[in-house]
Scaffold this active site. Structure first.
Site, PDB file in Angstrom:
ATOM      1  N   TYR A 126      -8.095  14.266   1.841  1.00 46.36           N
ATOM      2  CA  TYR A 126      -7.304  15.132   0.962  1.00 46.36           C
ATOM      3  C   TYR A 126      -8.204  15.737  -0.122  1.00 46.36           C
ATOM      4  O   TYR A 126      -9.415  15.522  -0.127  1.00 46.36           O
ATOM      5  CB  TYR A 126      -6.093  14.361   0.415  1.00 46.36           C
ATOM      6  CG  TYR A 126      -5.192  13.899   1.542  1.00 46.36           C
ATOM      7  CD1 TYR A 126      -4.726  14.821   2.501  1.00 46.36           C
ATOM      8  CD2 TYR A 126      -4.850  12.563   1.715  1.00 46.36           C
ATOM      9  CE1 TYR A 126      -3.936  14.413   3.561  1.00 46.36           C
ATOM     10  CE2 TYR A 126      -4.055  12.148   2.790  1.00 46.36           C
ATOM     11  CZ  TYR A 126      -3.608  13.084   3.703  1.00 46.36           C
ATOM     12  OH  TYR A 126      -2.839  12.677   4.764  1.00 46.36           O
TER      13      TYR A 126
ATOM     14  N   ARG B 139      -7.970   5.570  -5.003  1.00 46.42           N
ATOM     15  CA  ARG B 139      -8.276   5.207  -3.623  1.00 46.42           C
ATOM     16  C   ARG B 139      -9.467   6.043  -3.196  1.00 46.42           C
ATOM     17  O   ARG B 139      -9.432   7.280  -3.288  1.00 46.42           O
ATOM     18  CB  ARG B 139      -7.057   5.451  -2.725  1.00 46.42           C
ATOM     19  CG  ARG B 139      -7.307   5.040  -1.289  1.00 46.42           C
ATOM     20  CD  ARG B 139      -6.026   4.996  -0.474  1.00 46.42           C
ATOM     21  NE  ARG B 139      -5.396   3.687  -0.583  1.00 46.42           N
ATOM     22  CZ  ARG B 139      -4.753   3.088   0.415  1.00 46.42           C
ATOM     23  NH1 ARG B 139      -4.640   3.669   1.591  1.00 46.42           N
ATOM     24  NH2 ARG B 139      -4.200   1.902   0.243  1.00 46.42           N
TER      25      ARG B 139
ATOM     26  N   GLN C  16       1.101   6.735  -6.410  1.00 43.79           N
ATOM     27  CA  GLN C  16      -0.143   7.392  -6.004  1.00 43.79           C
ATOM     28  C   GLN C  16       0.012   8.896  -6.182  1.00 43.79           C
ATOM     29  O   GLN C  16       0.895   9.502  -5.570  1.00 43.79           O
ATOM     30  CB  GLN C  16      -0.464   7.061  -4.540  1.00 43.79           C
ATOM     31  CG  GLN C  16      -1.840   7.551  -4.115  1.00 43.79           C
ATOM     32  CD  GLN C  16      -2.123   7.314  -2.643  1.00 43.79           C
ATOM     33  OE1 GLN C  16      -1.331   7.723  -1.797  1.00 43.79           O
ATOM     34  NE2 GLN C  16      -3.224   6.672  -2.323  1.00 43.79           N
TER      35      GLN C  16
ATOM     36  N   ALA D  33       1.895   8.696  -1.463  1.00 46.42           N
ATOM     37  CA  ALA D  33       1.180   9.882  -1.945  1.00 46.42           C
ATOM     38  C   ALA D  33       2.208  10.879  -2.476  1.00 46.42           C
ATOM     39  O   ALA D  33       3.066  11.357  -1.730  1.00 46.42           O
ATOM     40  CB  ALA D  33       0.374  10.500  -0.811  1.00 46.42           C
TER      41      ALA D  33
ATOM     42  N   SER E 117       0.835  -1.201   0.000  1.00 46.32           N
ATOM     43  CA  SER E 117       0.000   0.000   0.000  1.00 46.32           C
ATOM     44  C   SER E 117       0.872   1.254   0.000  1.00 46.32           C
ATOM     45  O   SER E 117       1.971   1.247   0.565  1.00 46.32           O
ATOM     46  CB  SER E 117      -0.851  -0.034   1.274  1.00 46.32           C
ATOM     47  OG  SER E 117      -1.982   0.780   1.166  1.00 46.32           O
TER      48      SER E 117
HETATM   49  C1  LIG Z   1       3.663   5.019   7.375  1.00 49.22           C
HETATM   50  C2  LIG Z   1       2.348   5.087   6.653  1.00 49.22           C
HETATM   51  C3  LIG Z   1       2.197   5.979   5.598  1.00 49.22           C
HETATM   52  C4  LIG Z   1       0.998   6.023   4.877  1.00 49.22           C
HETATM   53  N1  LIG Z   1       0.918   6.828   3.770  1.00 49.22           N
HETATM   54  C5  LIG Z   1      -0.145   6.704   2.941  1.00 49.22           C
HETATM   55  C6  LIG Z   1      -0.149   7.309   1.654  1.00 49.22           C
HETATM   56  O1  LIG Z   1       0.840   7.913   1.222  1.00 49.22           O
HETATM   57  N2  LIG Z   1      -1.263   7.189   0.899  1.00 49.22           N
HETATM   58  C7  LIG Z   1      -2.359   6.468   1.320  1.00 49.22           C
HETATM   59  O2  LIG Z   1      -3.356   6.406   0.600  1.00 49.22           O
HETATM   60  N3  LIG Z   1      -2.351   5.844   2.512  1.00 49.22           N
HETATM   61  C8  LIG Z   1      -1.275   5.920   3.300  1.00 49.22           C
HETATM   62  N4  LIG Z   1      -1.232   5.214   4.470  1.00 49.22           N
HETATM   63  C9  LIG Z   1      -2.349   4.300   4.778  1.00 49.22           C
HETATM   64  C10 LIG Z   1      -2.015   2.894   4.279  1.00 49.22           C
HETATM   65  O3  LIG Z   1      -1.798   2.855   2.891  1.00 49.22           O
HETATM   66  C11 LIG Z   1      -3.111   1.900   4.664  1.00 49.22           C
HETATM   67  O4  LIG Z   1      -4.300   2.232   3.986  1.00 49.22           O
HETATM   68  C12 LIG Z   1      -3.389   1.869   6.162  1.00 49.22           C
HETATM   69  O5  LIG Z   1      -2.191   1.924   6.898  1.00 49.22           O
HETATM   70  C13 LIG Z   1      -4.157   0.630   6.565  1.00 49.22           C
HETATM   71  O6  LIG Z   1      -3.458  -0.519   6.145  1.00 49.22           O
HETATM   72  P1  LIG Z   1      -2.554  -1.418   7.166  1.00 49.22           P
HETATM   73  O7  LIG Z   1      -3.451  -1.805   8.312  1.00 49.22           O
HETATM   74  O8  LIG Z   1      -2.127  -2.587   6.338  1.00 49.22           O
HETATM   75  O9  LIG Z   1      -1.422  -0.570   7.624  1.00 49.22           O
HETATM   76  C14 LIG Z   1      -0.077   5.190   5.241  1.00 49.22           C
HETATM   77  C15 LIG Z   1       0.077   4.323   6.317  1.00 49.22           C
HETATM   78  C16 LIG Z   1       1.265   4.253   7.004  1.00 49.22           C
HETATM   79  C17 LIG Z   1       1.394   3.258   8.131  1.00 49.22           C
END
Ligand SMILES: Cc1cc2nc3c(=O)[nH]c(=O)nc-3n(C[C@H](O)[C@H](O)[C@H](O)COP(=O)(O)O)c2cc1C
Length: 372
Positions: free
Chosen positions: A185, A233, A103, A60, A25
């Protein structure tokens, strides 16, 4: 393939066939300089590109400097950004196996913030804060600055910035572009009634609130090659009264499908600090399942999916077409290898590391008995 599990079957999105249904992700790393990647990105993305996941989506990445969440966020708005990203892509291609996505994002009224490990929240004027923009002149929270509501020229400018960044992504050779339409956003802030109080053709009814993100989507679709993959997304729930619901998400996903998008990733939250998100294993899967039922577009589910059998069950029950993991891959960059072991499947592993894989090197089973 030695098992009939879904997780390790290929998935075609648009013109791209992913080796399996596991995505890393997008994850902001807050380690860029003037929008350009640094050595951190080389080692972070280099490692994840050989994780065995079918898809690695870069964090992002802002389409203009004002669209960065923080001053340390990645951007793709200048020739310098594009040139700096080229060796990162080349490294992942040379040594990794994952298909590569990026992204593209605009943080809107949540831009101009401090990096999380400096406390998050809005930058002060002494820290280099900048004027933010939004659907309406409504701050994200009491202590956040008021964004400027985008006028027609501003909307056209942002739309063109998304298009320009997509063209740069194509030149860089990415397989997939994902537009960020979630987490409060800019694009999400147009769709959500919580942050959109406009009384022009971009506000009011759901159709009007979806209009600007769909215009951006159509403009990117027009330049992004059909032979690659394109997704967004989106928000499955705002987790607060009056915010977006899974029904809204289904309608939005259908509109994206009509425009020619190949998939949606269903996330949630981020539109208001007052929202109370109920987290737990697979907490966003019901939203993905609702979107899948309501539309024909491929659906990715994300959010506390960390166990291989849990991931497999989500796909086997038809609740999503693929899964994305964020923290699971930070914790275990070889998550896909271990998932393949658990499910009796196989996934890519670079020859340099094969001596650690029980299936490929018999001695490895003795070295890591706890994995067997
Ligand atoms: C360190 C970190 C950075 C993240 N940056 C983004 C991002 O750039 N874009 C986005 O859509 N979600 C971002 N997220 C959310 C994750 O993509 C994901 O949707 C969320 O953490 C839930 O998934 P998980 O339980 O597997 O961590 C971020 C999450 C983490 C932990």
């Amino acid at each position: 393939m030695t098992s009939d599990c879904r997780l390790f079957t290929p998935l075609t999105l648009g013109g791209v066939t992913l080796a399996n249904r596991i995505a890393v992700s997008p994850m902001c790393q807050y380690s860029a300089e003037d929008g350009s990647p640094t050595g951190w990105h080389l080692q972070h993305l280099g490692s994840l590109s050989m994780s065995g996941a079918g898809l690695l989506i870069l964090e992002a990445t802002a389409v203009e400097p004002e669209g960065r969440i923080t001053p340390a966020c990645l951007g793709l708005y200048s020739n310098a950004n594009e040139a700096a990203l080229a060796p990162v892509v080349a490294l992942c291609r040379r040594w990794g196996t994952a298909s590569l996505g990026i992204q593209l994002a605009h943080a809107g009224r949540k831009a101009s913030a401090k990096v999380p490990w400096q406390g998050g929240g809005p930058l002060g004027s002494d820290d280099g804060a900048w004027q933010t923009v939004g659907a309406s002149a409504l701050p994200f929270d009491d202590n956040w600055p008021e964004p400027q509501a985008l006028d027609d020229a501003g909307l056209a400018h942002v739309r063109d910035a998304f298009v320009a960044a997509a063209r740069r992504a194509e030149r860089l050779g990415f397989d997939l572009v994902e537009l960020h339409g979630a987490h409060g956003y800019l694009l999400h802030s147009f769709v959500s009634p919580v942050s959109n109080r406009r009384n022009d053709r971009y506000g009011g009814s759901r159709e009007n609130r979806m209009r600007f993100p769909l215009e951006v989507a159509a403009a990117v679709r027009a330049v992004w090659p059909r032979g690659k993959a394109l997704g967004m997304r989106i928000t499955g729930s705002g987790w607060i009264d009056g915010a977006l619901t899974p029904v809204d998400a289904g309608v939005f996903a259908n509109e994206l499908h009509k425009i020619g998008f190949d998939y949606v990733c269903v996330s949630s939250g981020g539109i208001s600090p007052q929202a109370r998100v109920v987290v737990g294993p697979g907490y966003q899967v019901p939203f993905a399942a609702a979107v899948k039922q309501a539309s024909d577009i491929a659906v990715q589910s994300v959010g506390m999916i960390a166990d291989p059998r849990q991931a497999e069950t989500i796909l086997a029950e038809g609740r999503a077409d693929c899964v994305a993991l964020a923290r699971g891959f930070l914790d275990d960059p070889r998550w896909a290898w271990h998932a393949a072991d658990a499910l009796g499947a196989e996934t890519a592993c670079p020859p340099q590391y094969q001596r650690a894989r029980p299936k490929l090197w018999p001695g490895a089973a003795l070295a890591y008995p706890h994995r067997n």
